[in-house]
Structure formats: structure tokens, C-alpha cells
Motif scaffolding. Structure first.
Motif, PDB file in Angstrom:
ATOM      1  N   LYS A   1      48.650  34.002  42.484  1.00 34.05           N
ATOM      2  CA  LYS A   1      48.575  35.082  43.474  1.00 34.05           C
ATOM      3  C   LYS A   1      47.745  36.258  42.970  1.00 34.05           C
ATOM      4  CE  LYS A   1      51.487  38.141  46.273  1.00 34.05           C
ATOM      5  NZ  LYS A   1      52.883  38.552  46.578  1.00 34.05           N
ATOM      6  N   HIS A   2      47.937  36.648  41.710  1.00 36.59           N
ATOM      7  CA  HIS A   2      47.227  37.790  41.155  1.00 36.59           C
ATOM      8  C   HIS A   2      46.071  37.384  40.234  1.00 36.59           C
ATOM      9  CE1 HIS A   2      51.310  39.358  42.115  1.00 36.59           C
ATOM     10  NE2 HIS A   2      50.600  40.387  42.598  1.00 36.59           N
ATOM     11  N   ASP A   3      45.821  36.078  40.149  1.00 34.93           N
ATOM     12  CA  ASP A   3      44.745  35.542  39.316  1.00 34.93           C
ATOM     13  C   ASP A   3      44.826  36.114  37.891  1.00 34.93           C
ATOM     14  OD1 ASP A   3      42.563  34.128  38.475  1.00 34.93           O
ATOM     15  OD2 ASP A   3      41.073  35.421  39.418  1.00 34.93           O
TER      16      ASP A   3
ATOM     17  N   LEU B   1      47.505  38.706  30.956  1.00 38.26           N
ATOM     18  CA  LEU B   1      46.098  38.533  30.586  1.00 38.26           C
ATOM     19  C   LEU B   1      45.314  38.598  31.882  1.00 38.26           C
ATOM     20  CD1 LEU B   1      47.788  36.724  28.360  1.00 38.26           C
ATOM     21  CD2 LEU B   1      45.486  35.991  27.702  1.00 38.26           C
ATOM     22  N   GLU B   2      44.560  39.690  32.040  1.00 35.78           N
ATOM     23  CA  GLU B   2      43.809  39.924  33.272  1.00 35.78           C
ATOM     24  C   GLU B   2      42.392  39.360  33.137  1.00 35.78           C
ATOM     25  OE1 GLU B   2      45.195  41.085  35.844  1.00 35.78           O
ATOM     26  OE2 GLU B   2      46.966  42.204  35.165  1.00 35.78           O
TER      27      GLU B   2
ATOM     28  N   ARG C   1      36.393  30.949  33.989  1.00 29.36           N
ATOM     29  CA  ARG C   1      36.877  32.336  34.018  1.00 29.36           C
ATOM     30  C   ARG C   1      37.501  32.677  32.674  1.00 29.36           C
ATOM     31  NH1 ARG C   1      40.237  32.433  39.741  1.00 29.36           N
ATOM     32  NH2 ARG C   1      38.854  31.037  40.902  1.00 29.36           N
ATOM     33  N   GLU C   2      37.343  33.921  32.286  1.00 27.56           N
ATOM     34  CA  GLU C   2      37.893  34.363  31.003  1.00 27.56           C
ATOM     35  C   GLU C   2      38.920  35.470  31.245  1.00 27.56           C
ATOM     36  OE1 GLU C   2      35.997  36.818  27.579  1.00 27.56           O
ATOM     37  OE2 GLU C   2      35.403  34.722  27.291  1.00 27.56           O
ATOM     38  N   TYR C   3      40.048  35.345  30.556  1.00 21.84           N
ATOM     39  CA  TYR C   3      41.138  36.306  30.716  1.00 21.84           C
ATOM     40  C   TYR C   3      41.403  36.997  29.375  1.00 21.84           C
ATOM     41  CZ  TYR C   3      41.835  33.770  35.070  1.00 21.84           C
ATOM     42  OH  TYR C   3      41.642  33.199  36.305  1.00 21.84           O
ATOM     43  N   LYS C   4      41.738  38.288  29.470  1.00 24.24           N
ATOM     44  CA  LYS C   4      41.922  39.113  28.274  1.00 24.24           C
ATOM     45  C   LYS C   4      43.294  39.781  28.307  1.00 24.24           C
ATOM     46  CE  LYS C   4      39.916  43.189  26.005  1.00 24.24           C
ATOM     47  NZ  LYS C   4      38.867  44.241  26.105  1.00 24.24           N
ATOM     48  N   GLY C   5      43.965  39.740  27.140  1.00 18.47           N
ATOM     49  CA  GLY C   5      45.281  40.371  27.035  1.00 18.47           C
ATOM     50  C   GLY C   5      45.188  41.878  27.234  1.00 18.47           C
ATOM     51  N   THR C   6      46.163  42.456  27.925  1.00 16.47           N
ATOM     52  CA  THR C   6      46.135  43.891  28.231  1.00 16.47           C
ATOM     53  C   THR C   6      47.005  44.717  27.289  1.00 16.47           C
ATOM     54  OG1 THR C   6      47.916  43.570  29.838  1.00 16.47           O
ATOM     55  CG2 THR C   6      45.655  43.475  30.667  1.00 16.47           C
TER      56      THR C   6
END
Length: 524
Positions: free
Chosen positions: A377-379, A389-390, A402-407
């Protein structure tokens, strides 16, 4: 009389027929029958009417095929066999071949061998021994005929070329000045001994000119491989920088003995100059073969499928291979080719190993990527600690990835257990994951397991026969073209031996087979 008469010098009334000295079901007869009925016009056209008549190509091919079956590949050993071995003497019609003649035939007249190999496949099909619409693929690395002492980097080649060019320039200058200025300015004891005498000087010059030519070839081959590496870079993301660097380094070296070979990691963990050999097979009969300088098998799949269909005249409907062939491009190609595939992904194998460790009581890594939950839902992804991880805005899509990074990694007390860097990244190819999940579901069915297990029985014995029984652990000839010829000889020999064993197993006599109509009808 206690013993029968034993006289090694006893004369025979009539000269013996060598065929009568062999058992009726001997392998050499099948080799002879098959080769006698092959169309060798493509090879015969490479000869001219000039000079002394040559040995017939049929005889030469019989000697090579039978030699490779027996694990005798060296031209000198084959020469000896035409004196010492009855089967070889039968196949050569009692001619004693010189090793130079054998080697020259292999190097000069066998570039059309693929057409001969395809005819042997028609015999396999005609006898109903294999269904080439259902094949297995595999690859193996075989050492090149290249000395490790002659392996150089680009920088080393440049330095060596400069030294040789300086030497040649000096020798040329001495030649020009020797009669006029040499006697007035310098004594013979002041120049190197190898340059003082005109005869030895010319020998040195020729030797270094050959060395310079070899270095030039190696230099050009490095440039070619480097260009291929640069092309590969375009398909490698920045997260695979380490893999990219290894690939680049490997292609910055070349060998002056065989510049076309590549430095590859062998099964025993060592690094050697080698070629990567690819083979497709059905029921342990080879359908296609190829030689590349790429250490990875992945890119070879489309070409191997194409070669298989050309050689067999059959559409490949099922393809089975190990995880080295798994990627999006190959699965897409097979789908477009209407070929059902049974190819596990590399991660599937690693997951099985992890599961095996867990069953042994070994602790699983809590921060393994499979424990990160995707929030569609929030990808975004949720890590095992409940942190997000956004998606990275600056690199949202890269070739479908797609690449996701820890916030919140900086504030996480367990960050050091999760990542080596300051922040945890996840690179996800959703399309690949979809393909991977579909393949895993298929391979986990009873039919999927059965088909994949067939691969081991179909292809592994073929590799073992070539590398062990044929003593094919290293190429004898140099260059990719000659490596391809050698592999063609090994593959043809393997198929002929398989035909012989199948006939013997089923009690079929070779005399009952019309080889000519079998091959010609199938070819038509």
C-alpha cells in the motif's frame, strides 16, 4: 606334449585381414560404418588436385573419432597407435600416419566439422535413441593450452613491448653502422655477445620480432575483452560494483601463448587460462556444443538453444539447466521460443542451504532480506525491528528495479548486525521476483522435481565422459576456433560411443542397420 607350439617368428601363409583380428562386435566397426556413410563433401572441398594425393578424410576422421573415444588425443600418441593397436591399424587400412599429418588435418580441414556432427545426430534420431525436444544444458571450464608464465597485464605488455622495440632498434642500428663506424668507435667486447655475431644477432632479432607479434595479439585481445566488459557495465547496477570490478580485472590480462583464452576460476578454486564449454544433451546424447571466453554460463543459453534446434531439426519444447542460467532475459527468451523451462534461481539454492542449517539447529540470520516485509500500500519495506525502508526518490526505477533505504538505521541499536554500512539498503526487482516465484512453484511440484532431476542424469555423465574417459581436461590446440574443433571431435566421439553401447545393450547387430538410408533419409 606339455605346451602348445610358441613361435613369435612363425610366418603366415596368407596376409591377415585386420578386421578378422577383432571381435565381431568391436567399437571400431561402428565408427567405420558411421563415417563411411557421412557426407564429407564440405571437408573434401578443402583439398585441391595439386601435389601428392592426400590421405582420405574418412580415414583421418575415423582415427580421430576412435582416438578421442579411447582418450587418445595427442597426434604423437595417435601415430604410435597406428603401429601398435590393431583397431587403429584396421581403421587406417594399415597406414602408419605421421603425427604432423594428423595434426595438420585437425588444424586445417575440420572447421566444417559441425555439419558432420549434425549427421551423427540424425543417426541418433533415426535409431530412436533420444528426443531432442527435451534437453538439458550445462557448462564446464577446460584449461587452455597456455603457459602461466606468459600471462601479462596491459601495463606489463606495454613495458615489454618498449624493451623489445629498444632492442630491435639497437640491433638494426648496429647492422647499419657495423661496416663503417663500428670499428672506429667501439670494440666487439663492448656490445652484448648475442649482438656481436651477425648470425646470432639475426636469430635474436627474429625471436624478439615473434615475441613482439605475440604481445601485440595479447594487447589487442585485452582491448577486445575490455570493450566487452564496458558493454557489460551498462547492465550492472551500482550495488554490484564488486562484481563489476572482478569482471574488469579479469579482462585486463592476456596470455601470449593463447590470447583468446580468459583467466577463469576453476572448480578446484584455482585460476587458470581456460575456455568455457557449453553442451546440450538429451538421454546423454550431445545435441549442441560451443566454446566461449566468458566464464559465466548465463549469456550462452539463447545460442545453445538455437544451435540445438539447427543440429537436430527439432523444436526445443523443454529446457532444464542449473541456477547459473537463471535470469530475466533467459526466461523471457525461452517463453518467446515457446520452450518450457526448469531452471532454479541462485537464491532458491541458498534458501535451501539456510533451511538445512536451521534444521541442524543453527541460528538463522534475523536480518536476512527475506525477513523484510513489503508494505504494498505504501510501497515500502518493514525491517525485523519494525523500522521502515522507504523508496529512494533519486533512484526510484532502474531497469525495473527499485531501491529502498532505511530511515532510522542511525538510531537502531542493532544496526551493526543488519548492515556493514551506516544505512540498510534493499534493491528489489519485482518483475524478477514474480518470475522467481513462478519458477519455484513449478519446481516444487512432483513433475517439476522429476524434470529437474532428469537434468542431472542427462548432462552430468556427458561431462564426466568427456573430461575423464576422453582425458579432456585441457585443450591441445590454441585459439577459440581450434578449441571449438577439438570439442566437436570429443562430442562426435561421445555420441558414436553411446550409439555403439546402445546397440550392444539391445542386441542389435550393426550389419542389420542401413546406415546410409538412416542418415540420408533423416537429413532429407
Amino acid at each position: 606334449m606339455k605346451f602348445m607350439l610358441y613361435d613369435q617368428n612363425q610366418s603366415m601363409l596368407l596376409p591377415p585381414n585386420l578386421a578378422e583380428c577383432l571381435p565381431e562386435d568391436h567399437l571400431s566397426f561402428v565408427v567405420s560404418d558411421i563415417v563411411n556413410n557421412l557426407d564429407l563433401s564440405a571437408i573434401e572441398n578443402g583439398y585441391t588436385e595439386d601435389g601428392h594425393p592426400a590421405y582420405h578424410p574418412k580415414m583421418m576422421i575415423k582415427i580421430l573419432f576412435y582416438g578421442y573415444i579411447q582418450g587418445v588425443r595427442s597426434s604423437r600418441k595417435l601415430e604410435n597407435k597406428t603401429y601398435e593397436d590393431i583397431a587403429f591399424r584396421y581403421l587406417s587400412a594399415n597406414a602408419h600416419l605421421d603425427h604432423g599429418t594428423i595434426n595438420l588435418f585437425r588444424k586445417k580441414h575440420l572447421f566444417e566439422l559441425p555439419s558432420v556432427f549434425a549427421q551423427i545426430i540424425t543417426a541418433v534420431k533415426g535409431l530412436g535413441l533420444a528426443d531432442f525436444s527435451d534437453i538439458s544444458l550445462d557448462g564446464t571450464k577446460i584449461k587452455a593450452q597456455a603457459s602461466e608464465d606468459n600471462l601479462f597485464t596491459k601495463e606489463e605488455i606495454i613495458r615489454l613491448k618498449a624493451k623489445i622495440e629498444t632492442f630491435l632498434s639497437e640491433a638494426e642500428k648496429i647492422d647499419e653502422e657495423e661496416n663503417t663506424e663500428f670499428g672506429n668507435k667501439r670494440g666487439y667486447n663492448q656490445i652484448p655477445r648475442r649482438l656481436a655475431d651477425p648470425k646470432t644477432r639475426q636469430e635474436e632479432i627474429r625471436k624478439f620480432q615473434r615475441k613482439l607479434a605475440d604481445l601485440d595479439k595479447a594487447d589487442k585481445e585485452i582491448d577486445r575483452k575490455q570493450e566487452k566488459a564496458n558493454e557489460r557495465d551498462k547492465t550492472i547496477g551500482h550495488k554490484n560494483q564488486e562484481k563489476q570490478t572482478r569482471y574488469q580485472v579479469r579482462n585486463r590480462t592476456s596470455n601470449t601463448t593463447d590470447p583468446e583464452a580468459t583467466l577463469m576460476k576453476m572448480k578446484n578454486g584455482s585460476f587458470d587460462m581456460a575456455y568455457n564449454v557449453g553442451i546440450t544433451a538429451a538421454n546423454q546424447y550431445i545435441a549442441a556444443y560451443d566454446v566461449t571466453d566468458d566464464p559465466t554460463d548465463t549469456k550462452s543459453l539463447p545460442e545453445m538453444i538455437k544451435k540445438t534446434e539447427e543440429n537436430t531439426g527439432q523444436k526445443v519444447k523443454i529446457a532444464k539447466a542449473d541456477s547459473t542460467y537463471f535470469n530475466k532475459e533467459n526466461i523471457a527468451f525461452l517463453k518467446d521460443n515457446q520452450t518450457e523451462s526448469f531452471i532454479p534461481d541462485t537464491r532458491m539454492n541458498s534458501d535451501k542451504k539456510k533451511e538445512a542449517k536451521e534444521s541442524e539447529g543453527k541460528t538463522e540470520n534475523k536480518y536476512d532480506r527475506k525477513n523484510f516485509i513489503y508494505d504494498e500500500k505504501h510501497d515500502r519495506f518493514i525491517c525485523p525491528e519494525g523500522k521502515y525502508l522507504e523508496i529512494r526518490k533519486e533512484n526510484k526505477y532502474q531497469d525495473g528495479t527499485r531501491e529502498y533505504k532505511g530511515t532510522e538505521c542511525k538510531n537502531c541499536p542493532n544496526a551493526s548486525s543488519c548492515t556493514k554500512g551506516k544505512t540498510r539498503f534493499l534493491e528489489v526487482d519485482f518483475k524478477l521476483n514474480e518470475i522467481r516465484n513462478e519458477m519455484r512453484a513449478k519446481l516444487n511440484t512432483d513433475e517439476g522435481k522429476k524434470k529437474y532431476n532428469e537434468r542431472i542424469c542427462e548432462i552430468e555423465p556427458v561431462m564426466a565422459d568427456i573430461k575423464r574417459n576422453q582425458n579432456f581436461s585441457e585443450f591441445l590446440c590454441r585459439g577459440k576456433k581450434m578449441a571449438f574443433v577439438e570439442l566437436g571431435l570429443a562430442s562426435s566421439a561421445h555420441n558414436i560411443k553411446k550409439i555403439f553401447l546402445e546397440l550392444k545393450r539391445n542386441g542389435i547387430k550393426r550389419k542389420d542397420i542401413d546406415w546410409n538410408s538412416l542418415i540420408k533419409t533423416q537429413m532429407a
